[in-house]
Each structure stands twice: as C-alpha cells, then as structure tokens.
Write an enzyme that holds these catalytic residues in place. Structure first.
Site: not given
Ligand code: SF4
Length: 222
Positions: A195, A218
C-alpha cells in the site's frame, strides 16, 4: 479537559517539553508509538524519558528496511521497542478472508493488522505519543499537540506535530538520527509494502499511501 488545556498550553512548546509534560503527568502509563519511518520520535523520547517503551506494529507486510530500522532503533536509543503482531498471520488472514485483502478491502485489512493491535498494545496505558505532523496531509493539518483519543479512551500526544519536513531533516542532521533507507529512495511516508509507492517531487508527503484509492488513513490517527 486535561488534553484541551495541555494542547493550549503546549502549542508553542518544544517536542522535548511536550514529552516531558507527558512523562511527568502519566509516568509509566505513557508509551510511544512509532512506524519506524525514522528514529526521530524514539531519539527525542530517549533524551527525555530514557527507557520508555516504543510500540511498533508489525503488520506482516512491512518492507525489510522498516524492520531493519526498528532493529537499529532498538539498538541505538535508550528505549524498549515492543513489536506487536496482529492476531492472524498473513497466511491465516489469506485463508480466512482470501488473498490480498489489502487490495479488495483495505479498511478491513488495516482494522485487523493495525487498529486492533494498537488498541491491544495500548491497553493499561493512559497516554501515548505519535509522530504525526500537520504538514503530512490536509487531513492532519488541524491536529493539536495534545488531544483526547475518544475511541481508545487515552490522551494522545503529538510532540512533533508542528514540525515541517525541514525541521525533521535539521534534527536528523544535527543528531545523526537513524532514518529508514526508503526515505532516501522517494518514500517520505512508509507503510505496508503493498500500500505504499514512491511519491513524485511536489506531491503530498502521504500521496504514496493507498495511491489510486480514496483511502488516506489506516484508521490509527483518524
Ligand atoms: Fe495495506 Fe492496511 Fe493491510 Fe497494511 S494493514 S497491507 S496498509 S491495507
């Protein structure tokens, strides 16, 4: 009320004075959180609250450079780094929710791999520090130095919230602070590898996070 008063009183205070206030007010019920984009907050905290605990959320999706920065921070600064894991491994999450949940439902992925682990890590504390800054994105522009985190029932302390990138760079240069090597490769804001992308010159510092979607946070800070 305490957070509001502190926010007004400490608006112009140095990060060290903000951290000192937090340590004096909450004692060992105060903890620091870090995403290991650099060692700035750990370095500042170590200078004011030696031995303080620094929580790092290991989502299972981090760049190797981020894990290396965490290990280096633990070695170099007088802090106790505590790595917190999600309840499910990536393999377990893939089995239960399907592979690449981050692509299909990043909010659910962040909820399991960041938001819940942080809530668990902060259990028993009264206050925590984060390294967020107003200049990182429009969504963070109004962040106070001290705030009441309603969702977690904790005081949230943002010691470097007023700093610009130039302030950070100057502190890093002056004190030889550890920086995640990815910062020098075009990643001013570093999250999970799937991400996070490089940003172009002039883009928002957080433009590389969840690029191509309307997600900007997030869920830890907003
Ligand atoms: Fe992406 Fe959030 Fe999953 Fe990390 S926790 S991989 S930032 S969606």
């Amino acid at each position: 009320m305490l957070a509001l008063e502190a926010a007004q009183r400490l608006e112009d205070a140095s990060p060290q004075d903000v951290l000192r206030w937090a340590a004096d007010t909450f004692g060992d019920r105060f903890v620091v959180s870090s995403s290991m984009g650099d060692g700035v907050l750990a370095s500042l905290a170590a200078s004011v609250v030696p031995g303080v605990e620094v929580v790092f959320l290991d989502t299972g999706y981090h760049f190797a450079e981020t894990l290396g920065t965490r290990d280096a921070v633990a070695q170099v600064y007088d802090v106790r780094v505590r790595t917190v894991l999600p309840l499910l491994t990536v393999a377990q999450q893939d089995a239960e929710h399907g592979p690449e949940l981050w692509r299909r439902d990043p909010d659910a992925c962040c909820a399991m791999r960041k938001v819940e682990p942080l809530a668990r890590a902060l259990w028993g504390y009264e206050a925590y520090a984060s390294g967020i800054r107003r200049d990182e994105s429009p969504t963070r522009a109004g962040t106070p130095v001290v705030e009441w985190d309603e969702r977690r029932g904790l005081v949230k302390v943002n010691p470097i919230v007023r700093w610009s990138q130039d302030d950070v760079d100057a502190y890093v240069a002056r004190h030889g602070v550890l920086v995640n090597p990815l910062v020098h490769e075009g990643y001013p804001s570093i999250g999970c590898a799937p991400c996070t992308r490089r940003v172009a010159p002039g883009e928002d510092l957080r433009a590389g996070r969840w690029a191509g979607s309307d997600k900007t946070e997030c869920g830890l800070h907003a």
